[in-house]
Design a protein around this motif. Sequence first.
Motif, PDB file in Angstrom:
ATOM      1  N   LEU A 144       0.833  -1.217   0.000  1.00  0.00           N
ATOM      2  CA  LEU A 144       0.000   0.000   0.000  1.00  0.00           C
ATOM      3  C   LEU A 144       0.859   1.255   0.000  1.00  0.00           C
ATOM      4  N   ALA A 145       1.947   1.240   0.764  1.00  0.00           N
ATOM      5  CA  ALA A 145       2.836   2.400   0.806  1.00  0.00           C
ATOM      6  C   ALA A 145       3.462   2.653  -0.567  1.00  0.00           C
ATOM      7  N   LEU A 166       3.776   5.818  -5.638  1.00  0.00           N
ATOM      8  CA  LEU A 166       3.709   5.870  -7.099  1.00  0.00           C
ATOM      9  C   LEU A 166       2.607   6.801  -7.577  1.00  0.00           C
ATOM     10  N   ASN A 167       1.465   6.762  -6.912  1.00  0.00           N
ATOM     11  CA  ASN A 167       0.382   7.674  -7.286  1.00  0.00           C
ATOM     12  C   ASN A 167       0.797   9.128  -7.119  1.00  0.00           C
ATOM     13  N   GLU A 168       1.546   9.408  -6.073  1.00  0.00           N
ATOM     14  CA  GLU A 168       2.004  10.784  -5.843  1.00  0.00           C
ATOM     15  C   GLU A 168       2.963  11.254  -6.918  1.00  0.00           C
ATOM     16  N   ILE A 189       1.359   4.808 -12.686  1.00  0.00           N
ATOM     17  CA  ILE A 189       0.300   3.828 -12.407  1.00  0.00           C
ATOM     18  C   ILE A 189       0.918   2.712 -11.565  1.00  0.00           C
ATOM     19  N   PRO A 190       0.386   2.460 -10.376  1.00  0.00           N
ATOM     20  CA  PRO A 190       1.009   1.432  -9.534  1.00  0.00           C
ATOM     21  C   PRO A 190       0.973   0.028 -10.142  1.00  0.00           C
ATOM     22  N   VAL A 194      -8.971  -0.867  -5.245  1.00  0.00           N
ATOM     23  CA  VAL A 194      -9.643  -0.008  -6.222  1.00  0.00           C
ATOM     24  C   VAL A 194      -9.768   1.406  -5.666  1.00  0.00           C
ATOM     25  N   ASP A 195     -10.198   1.522  -4.420  1.00  0.00           N
ATOM     26  CA  ASP A 195     -10.348   2.837  -3.783  1.00  0.00           C
ATOM     27  C   ASP A 195      -9.001   3.546  -3.638  1.00  0.00           C
ATOM     28  N   ARG A 196      -7.946   2.755  -3.552  1.00  0.00           N
ATOM     29  CA  ARG A 196      -6.599   3.309  -3.386  1.00  0.00           C
ATOM     30  C   ARG A 196      -6.015   3.765  -4.713  1.00  0.00           C
ATOM     31  N   ASN A 197      -6.767   3.624  -5.782  1.00  0.00           N
ATOM     32  CA  ASN A 197      -6.313   3.990  -7.125  1.00  0.00           C
ATOM     33  C   ASN A 197      -5.073   3.196  -7.518  1.00  0.00           C
TER      34      ASN A 197
END
Length: 434
Positions: free
Chosen positions: A181-182, A187-189, A193-194, A249-252
Amino acid sequence: MRKKWSVMLFVLIFSLFVTACGGGNQETTSEGNSDEEASTGDKIVLDFWQIDSGDKEAVYQDAVERFEEKNPGVEVNMLRIPNDDYKQRMVVAMSGGNPPDVFTSWGGGWLKEFADAGQVLDLTNEDIEFENFLEMALNNTTFDEKVYGLPLGLSQTLFFYNKEIFETHGLEEPETYDELLAIIDELNENDVIPITLTNQTKWPGAYYLMYFADRLGSEELFQSAFNRDGRGFDDPTYVKAGEYIQELVDRNAFNPGFNGVPYDAGQGRQLLYSGQSAMMLMTNTLVVNMRSEAPEFEEKLGMFPFPTLPDGKGDPSNVGGATSPVWSAYSGTEHPELAIELMKELTTLETAEDYVNRTGSLSALIDVPTDDVFVQQFAEMAAEANDIHMPYDQTLPPVLAELHKDTTQELFGKTMTPQEAADLMEQKAKETLD
């Protein structure tokens, strides 16, 4: 006189048209066996269907040529059908009574359905050295103590990642879900795309449900639900697995429109190759695809096992796997002896070595030597695994397998709650398994 020539011209054109149409029917298609055998005199033609392209297809073609050299007067029509279309076309062919002589499968419930219907050749008492195969792989083609397929390959499902992206952002291979998750957040920041997901055909997303269920409840969860001896597919652990999917999904975590992106077309893999995406949960078929599509990416490709979950009971060495390809023969083939010889050629040590060293895939045969670094890593993981779980859609009866993929895709799309998906699976399981 002019009228007479007009009639003759019409007859000539019509004859040419019919001849052209008739010639088209001689091609091998998914509709059934080729008509070529009828037009080649003493030549025997075997139809052979498989799903792989690139180096794998080349390995099979070389085996076919060796078979033809050993069997003068026999020709093999090898037809490749894309994976995403294959199962349905085989069902249609079997239903119509005109399937190929030899065909590929993954073993498990899909093959068992044909075997139960008497449509697959029983290989149990044939002159085949079954001791050359890994027991767990051969078990996936054995039903009621009868063998219905010979496995050549063994795949594993792992996280593949772009090492260059990880290095750029100071990331390390995650061992726990919280670490994953981290990485996703980091990566999103940074506008990467993770994880690439190609879930149009549903099976790629199903890997997540199976892994979450395994890491949470161990291999015993599925075994109990499948064997109907205590827990069901509506077990709270399966509900929790669905919740983990929707958290990602919610975590993009995934690429935009992931539920509409197909795997076979390749655009999902291009996200990984091009550096737009960092990770992909996929079988080691990805290595095969990469070597034909973007060989320069190989030095950037790394892999790690599915992370552990908080309070999970599953062994972290457990890995998802599949037997593929598995070669089987139609029970109604006019040439059973030749069909068996073709399957034997497709699973010789020579073929297995070629398969491993040219494609970067594990073999279902014992003691296949290789210098391939990826294969050595796959083999090490397989050897250390407490359990290798086969895909649900290849183990469950087809109607339940399709529901499993449907409900999992709905979970990713958030059009169904985890409890609703679990309840639907258990309801169908009671109808098909009890």
